[in-house]
Design an enzyme around this catalytic site. Sequence first.
Site, PDB file in Angstrom:
ATOM      1  N   LYS A 277       0.805  -1.101   0.105  1.00 39.44           N
ATOM      2  CA  LYS A 277       0.034   0.007  -0.110  1.00 39.44           C
ATOM      3  C   LYS A 277       0.911   1.158  -0.103  1.00 39.44           C
ATOM      4  CE  LYS A 277      -3.749   2.241   2.575  1.00 39.44           C
ATOM      5  NZ  LYS A 277      -4.601   1.998   3.806  1.00 39.44           N
TER       6      LYS A 277
ATOM      7  N   LYS B 235      -2.161  -1.616  -3.643  1.00 44.14           N
ATOM      8  CA  LYS B 235      -2.992  -0.416  -3.535  1.00 44.14           C
ATOM      9  C   LYS B 235      -2.154   0.988  -3.542  1.00 44.14           C
ATOM     10  CE  LYS B 235      -6.647   1.980  -0.775  1.00 44.14           C
ATOM     11  NZ  LYS B 235      -6.940   1.916   0.591  1.00 44.14           N
TER      12      LYS B 235
END
Length: 333
Positions: free
Chosen positions: A202, A256
């Site tokens: 992420k 992400k």
Amino acid sequence: MHPVHAPFPATRLRRTRVSPAMRALVRENALEVGDLIWPIFVRAGEGIVEPVPSMPGVMRRSVDKVLEAAAEADALGVGAICVFPYTGLEDRTEDCAGAWDPQNPANRAIAAIKQAYPHIAVMSDVALDTYNINGHDGFVEDGIIVNDRTVEALVKMALSQAEAGADIIGPSDMMDGRIGAIREALEGAGHSSVAILSYAAKYASAFYGPFRDAVGASGALTGDKKTYQMDPANSDEALRLVARDLAEGADMVMVKPGQPYLDICRRVKDQFGAPTFAYQVSGEYSMIKAAAQNGWIDEERVMLESLMAFKRAGCDGILTYFAPAAARILNGG
């Protein structure tokens, strides 16, 4: 006499593009409704469906209205929903105790969906940002986001979600060691069948802005998240993070944001072969919607092309706010 031309190469790649039938025969990837996870936002109250201004078409819903969204997903064949809570500043605290309250809106929504639609897989979000007065994914002490104390809280949060009926725990916090701690706690509490989809890679991205509006974190966040989310310049580090999380008990891994990081998706899939997901985040969604509303792009075609890009990059599934719209098209509607 006719001029002599060199023979054309035997391979004409256009031969397999001449018709829809030929293109379908050689198509390498397919996008299916079963690839989609629909993120939804739940808030306190009753009878509430309110728009998120920076995410056209996306709503915050009270728990009773979340069931209407679940009914829509069920009718469309979208088999997985991810629940995110909206929390106003007045309900945020430094101790973040609301994060593991069995009666918080997220846990109530998880339980309600599982009772009404037990066959839908419900995913949770594990991070303190939506309950933290500082807007951070972890506790803040003297301006530092502390790791180990945060992990203890994340374990309590994950257990409360498992007790509510979550099928998939989604740690999005990026604290070190949280996957192992959560896995051990789930096993010890008898939740051995609850899966972990780790936000393993992420990034500290500017694409999250509209999401923070959706969950009420924009006004709360102090500073940035660069000390725990990844540097967008790095890719080898993502593989180290994925390897660690899989070793600690993650069943699936996430990259992400999504489309700006398709190279990471491909590297992760090639390296590990584990179930790999991407999150088409709020900024990606809102840019497509805004451009379409201005008449600059064809929303339907760009939406489907963007989702296919994830499959081409090796993803097994996608979290996307387009899930209902994409499902209608894929279902022939």
